[in-house]
Motif scaffolding. Structure first.
Motif, PDB file in Angstrom:
ATOM      1  N   THR A 112      45.114  -1.796 -21.449  1.00 17.33           N
ATOM      2  CA  THR A 112      45.339  -2.480 -20.178  1.00 17.33           C
ATOM      3  C   THR A 112      45.845  -1.521 -19.109  1.00 17.33           C
ATOM      4  O   THR A 112      45.393  -1.554 -17.967  1.00 17.33           O
ATOM      5  CB  THR A 112      46.353  -3.624 -20.367  1.00 17.33           C
ATOM      6  OG1 THR A 112      45.880  -4.467 -21.412  1.00 17.33           O
ATOM      7  CG2 THR A 112      46.506  -4.437 -19.110  1.00 17.33           C
ATOM      8  N   HIS A 113      46.785  -0.662 -19.465  1.00 24.30           N
ATOM      9  CA  HIS A 113      47.347   0.294 -18.504  1.00 24.30           C
ATOM     10  C   HIS A 113      46.699   1.674 -18.635  1.00 24.30           C
ATOM     11  O   HIS A 113      47.240   2.660 -18.134  1.00 24.30           O
ATOM     12  CB  HIS A 113      48.862   0.388 -18.680  1.00 24.30           C
ATOM     13  CG  HIS A 113      49.569  -0.915 -18.436  1.00 24.30           C
ATOM     14  ND1 HIS A 113      49.613  -1.511 -17.193  1.00 24.30           N
ATOM     15  CD2 HIS A 113      50.208  -1.750 -19.273  1.00 24.30           C
ATOM     16  CE1 HIS A 113      50.275  -2.653 -17.277  1.00 24.30           C
ATOM     17  NE2 HIS A 113      50.640  -2.829 -18.536  1.00 24.30           N
ATOM     18  N   GLU A 116      48.060   5.554 -18.950  1.00 22.77           N
ATOM     19  CA  GLU A 116      49.489   5.439 -18.654  1.00 22.77           C
ATOM     20  C   GLU A 116      50.218   4.536 -19.646  1.00 22.77           C
ATOM     21  O   GLU A 116      51.419   4.331 -19.522  1.00 22.77           O
ATOM     22  CB  GLU A 116      49.678   4.885 -17.233  1.00 22.77           C
ATOM     23  CG  GLU A 116      49.030   5.723 -16.146  1.00 22.77           C
ATOM     24  CD  GLU A 116      49.539   7.145 -16.124  1.00 22.77           C
ATOM     25  OE1 GLU A 116      50.773   7.347 -16.213  1.00 22.77           O
ATOM     26  OE2 GLU A 116      48.707   8.067 -16.038  1.00 22.77           O
ATOM     27  N   SER A 117      49.508   3.982 -20.606  1.00 25.26           N
ATOM     28  CA  SER A 117      50.127   3.096 -21.601  1.00 25.26           C
ATOM     29  C   SER A 117      51.172   3.856 -22.404  1.00 25.26           C
ATOM     30  O   SER A 117      51.118   5.082 -22.531  1.00 25.26           O
ATOM     31  CB  SER A 117      49.069   2.544 -22.556  1.00 25.26           C
ATOM     32  OG  SER A 117      48.153   1.750 -21.864  1.00 25.26           O
TER      33      SER A 117
END
Length: 198
Positions: A112-113, A116-117
């Motif tokens: 989802t990110h 950057e997760s």
């Protein structure tokens, strides 16, 4: 006998039939268009020749490996959902072509990110299932044993509820949430585990 495009009686869909490198082939092309069927035949024949010359290792795709991995023994629903996302990303990429660069791309595309997760999310949702499939395939000689850089995981200081804090939390919660809180506090289960429990 090289592969030929053939028609089956009573069917619109075209098939390829023949023998390549000692392997007998009779497969559906999933099309009734002669040009597309011919393209399928040429591609399939090239794959079979490559496999007969260089071995199966040269042509096994990630999707093939996942199919074998899932069929080898029952896998949890969570594992299957992670694998489905990986198959959607890696699909027809050959196992030998999956390296650190491709893994970094998977983080960016699947999560989802993206890139950057958090490290723990990358490990749980992408790295572990990917490595499991590749190690399973390596045992069968389809690829080399995988070696990937492990994302850094932040060390988070765990905070525990004191008994009186737990009692206060449960008493202050809405009535329909209380059983869930009692279950979570007494078992130490994760929220996802508690909610997916049957």
């Amino acid at each position: 006998m090289p592969l030929k495009v053939v028609k089956r009686k009573g069917r619109q869909t075209l098939y390829v039939r023949g023998t390549v490198g000692g392997e007998s082939v009779y497969e559906c092309t999933n099309t009734s268009d002669p040009k597309l069927a011919e393209a399928f035949r040429a591609k399939r024949e090239a794959e079979l020749w490559q496999a007969s010359v260089y071995g199966k290792r040269a042509v096994v795709t990630f999707a093939d490996a996942v199919t074998g991995y899932v069929n080898a023994e029952p896998r949890s629903k969570t594992t299957q959902s992670h694998l489905l996302r990986l198959v959607n990303y890696f699909g027809k990429i050959k196992l030998s072509a999956i390296g650190q660069h491709e893994l970094d791309g998977a983080y960016a595309a699947i999560l989802t990110h993206g890139g950057e997760s958090k490290g723990a999310t990358k490990i749980r949702a992408v790295l572990i299932p990917l490595r499991a499939v590749l190690e399973w395939a390596a045992i069968r000689g389809w690829c080399d044993k995988p070696a990937f850089e492990r994302p850094k995981v932040e060390l988070v200081r765990m905070q525990f509820l004191r008994p009186e804090e737990a009692v206060t939390l449960v008493n202050e919660a809405a009535p329909h949430i209380r059983p869930l809180l009692v279950f979570l506090i007494n078992t130490g289960a994760r929220m996802s585990e508690a909610l997916e429990l049957e």
